[in-house]
Design a protein around this motif. Structure first.
Motif, PDB file in Angstrom:
ATOM      1  N   PHE A 197       1.489   3.611   7.262  1.00 38.28           N
ATOM      2  CA  PHE A 197       0.910   4.066   5.997  1.00 38.28           C
ATOM      3  C   PHE A 197       1.879   5.068   5.392  1.00 38.28           C
ATOM      4  N   ARG A 248      -8.112   5.029   4.879  1.00 35.80           N
ATOM      5  CA  ARG A 248      -7.241   5.224   6.036  1.00 35.80           C
ATOM      6  C   ARG A 248      -7.827   4.535   7.268  1.00 35.80           C
ATOM      7  N   GLN A 253      -7.407   0.807   6.896  1.00 34.00           N
ATOM      8  CA  GLN A 253      -5.984   0.489   7.062  1.00 34.00           C
ATOM      9  C   GLN A 253      -5.607   0.499   8.538  1.00 34.00           C
ATOM     10  N   THR A 269       1.084  -0.324   4.495  1.00 33.79           N
ATOM     11  CA  THR A 269       0.531   0.163   3.229  1.00 33.79           C
ATOM     12  C   THR A 269       1.471   1.154   2.540  1.00 33.79           C
TER      13      THR A 269
END
Lengths: 352, 274
Positions: A31, A177, A180, A187
């Protein structure tokens, strides 16, 4: 080898170069946040990864495939927009199914996938509703489900929380989050909100003027800003003027006092430097371990509830510092003299 | 606390309403007086009985429908493309679409006749179907200011660019984007543009008359010259038709997604699905 590789990316609109020599490698499942002020090129980078803008130079690889010349609908990416961009004429379920229908997935599979996605975002009963019947937070979660339904290789989030009100913003932050992590999807998240970037990301890319100023974990970015811009943009920063007394031993002269940083400096003795301090590194009064004590005048006291934010003028610069509220210790009056202390090792020396 | 009754505004509204309603009522009453000494719908019956009435109305309806179709096919992609890719050209296109309001139809039709007359490369006026094509094209042009404005406003109310990008990022082609996303979202705008087009071209006189087409407009004028009561009846009927169209337009424009224009009864929906 990174899953998503951006190399020497450049974008010019006429004479105006918005993105200059941008490089980034993103690991699978990572991320990453692109953080910067408006106009720093973060959205343009994202739009080039999505395929909405054509790079003036440079290449983009996803999973080993060069996608630079591919159209957006050939890239298999998922995108969430600031303005939700749900299709107003379609129901929630039809919105989520849109990408699957475009990919000609058989109907029973579409239905199953839509149900799974709505379950994932915690809105399993809203399939029959229309976007205009939903709140902003719900719409953005649907937009996330729609983007994820096609199992994209990369998820791109373009300031998805900016249009929402503060409370939803914080809760959706955690939720995005969480999802994800669960899906392990690579991401890229674009934001101008440092708190979002720091709290959500594995790594943060701080951008300014079309280049990446620093790439690193949130802890690193905050505590060891590489440039003056990063130091100033991420978090609140107090800057004090000092001169180098001895570069070898890392000693600064600050308001007549010698401050030993304990690490060597690259600038020669006698030159002026800026010393940066985070508000949480500065204390009102003396405390154990805080070896630098300076006299200051209290300029401003802001009572915020659990925290009291005080601005103090130390002659060599103004500092902002936070103290916790304590019922037995009222904050100092404005205009009074006080002592302010910090630990020399917390000082960040900024290059000029 | 009671508010005082707004006397002056009410009087103004009443005076304004009377300005429209009194002549309308007079025409209506006159249309009922065809039979001496009694009120009857004789004039209406007489209009409906005339085969010319039906044939000209049919002709004009078909011509208007064709104008709506071709107008939409021309305007929707144009407005979409201009908004998406050529936003700087929008004022120019908007100005062009307004030209029919500035240039009188008689200029347009003489242009048509000169350009497509007997000695041109494309002598459309030499055959009746060719002239029909010219008439439809003329109607498309006349309705352009309304059609373009309606569709363009419809597109302004949704974020065309972002919706297009959203559809593309989900793997949709351009054509699919236009058919599945753009078109349904401006449908109510197209419908209101269509009704305006219809109400303009249904009773249109200049083009139809100078192209010598058996349309409704010239028929109404002819009737007005030849008879006394029937034109009044016709006027009332065309008013009613316009109002019905306005009401439909309003319904189409305020319709929410997922809502049908008319709520079909259960049995009707069931029989349709079979």
């Amino acid at each position: 080898m990174s899953f998503l590789t951006i190399s020497a990316l450049r974008k010019s609109f006429g004479a105006n170069t918005v993105v200059k020599e941008f490089d980034l490698g993103v690991q699978k499942g990572e991320f990453i946040s692109l953080l910067g002020p408006s106009g720093c090129g973060k959205t343009t980078v994202l739009r080039m990864v999505a395929g909405f803008e054509t790079p003036s130079a440079g290449r983009i690889h996803i999973d080993g495939q060069d996608v630079t010349a591919l159209r957006p609908n050939q890239r298999n990416i998922g995108m969430v927009f600031q303005a939700y961009a749900l299709f107003p004429n379609l129901s929630v379920a039809e919105n989520v199914a849109f990408g699957l229908r475009a990919a000609r997935v058989p109907k029973p599979q579409i239905a199953a996938r839509v149900a799974e996605m709505l379950e994932l975002i915690g809105l399993p009963d809203l399939g029959g509703r229309y976007p205009f019947q939903l709140s902003g937070g719900q719409q953005q979660r649907i937009a996330l489900a729609r983007a994820l339904a096609v199992q994209p290789r990369v998820l791109l989030l373009d300031e998805p929380l900016s249009a929402l009100d503060a409370k939803i913003r914080v809760s959706l932050r955690t939720e995005i989050r969480e999802i994800q992590r669960r899906l392990g999807i690579t991401t890229i998240f674009v934001t101008h909100d440092q708190e979002e970037a720091l709290s959500m990301s594995d790594r943060v890319v701080v951008m300014n003027g079309g280049i990446a100023e620093q790439v690193g974990a949130p802890f690193e970015i905050y505590n060891q800003p590489a440039t003056r811009f990063v130091a100033g943009f991420v978090g609140t920063l107090n800057t004090l003027q000092a001169t180098v007394a001895d570069a070898q031993t890392g000693t600064l002269s600050l308001d007549g006092q010698h401050v030993r940083l304990g690490r060597a400096l690259k600038v020669p003795a006698g030159s002026a430097v800026s010393v940066a301090l985070r508000p949480e590194a500065v204390r009102l009064g003396r405390a154990e371990g805080l070896d630098v004590v300076l006299k200051a005048r209290i300029d401003e006291v802001n009572f915020l509830g659990s925290v009291i934010r005080i601005r103090a003028d130390m002659g060599v610069g103004k500092v902002s510092l936070d103290t916790f509220n304590r019922a037995d210790a009222p904050p100092p009056p404005v205009g009074s003299e006080a002592e302010v202390s910090f630990a020399a090792r917390d000082a960040i020396v900024l290059d000029h | 606390m009671t508010r005082r009754f707004p006397i002056l505004p009410t009087l103004i509204v009443l005076a304004g309403a009377a300005y429209f309603l009194v002549p309308l009522y007079a025409a209506f009453q006159f249309s009922l007086q065809m039979k001496r000494g009694e009120l009857s719908f004789e004039a209406y019956r007489s209009v409906f009985e005339s085969s010319t009435f039906l044939s000209t109305l049919t002709f004009s309806t078909v011509a208007s429908a064709a104008a709506i179709f071709f107008g939409a096919v021309l305007v929707v992609p144009t407005a979409y493309w201009v908004r998406l890719k050529l936003p700087k050209l929008r004022p120019v296109v908007e100005f062009l679409s307004l030209l029919p309001l500035i240039i009188p139809p008689v200029v347009l039709v003489f242009g048509h006749i000169r350009l497509f007359g007997s000695n041109s490369i494309l002598p459309l006026t030499m055959s009746s179907w060719g002239t029909n094509i010219l008439l439809v094209i003329g109607y498309v042009v006349l309705s352009m200011p309304y059609m373009f404005r309606a569709v363009d406003n419809g597109m302004a109310s949704i974020d065309i660019a972002t919706l297009t990008e959203a559809a593309e990022s989900l793997g949709a082609s351009r054509l699919r984007t236009i058919i599945d996303v753009i078109f349904p979202n401006v449908r109510s705008a197209i419908v209101s543009g269509a009704f305006l087009t219809f109400s303009i071209s249904l009773g249109e006189f200049v083009l139809a008359s100078l192209l010598n087409r058996p349309a409704f407009g010239p028929y109404m004028v002819q009737l007005g010259q030849d008879y006394a009561y029937q034109p009044a009846a016709l006027a009332i009927m065309s008013f009613a038709l316009t109002w019905i169209l306005m009401a439909l337009m309003q319904m189409a424009a305020t319709r929410k997604p997922g809502q049908r224009l008319f709520r079909p009864s259960r049995s009707l929906a069931a029989s349709k699905s079979q």
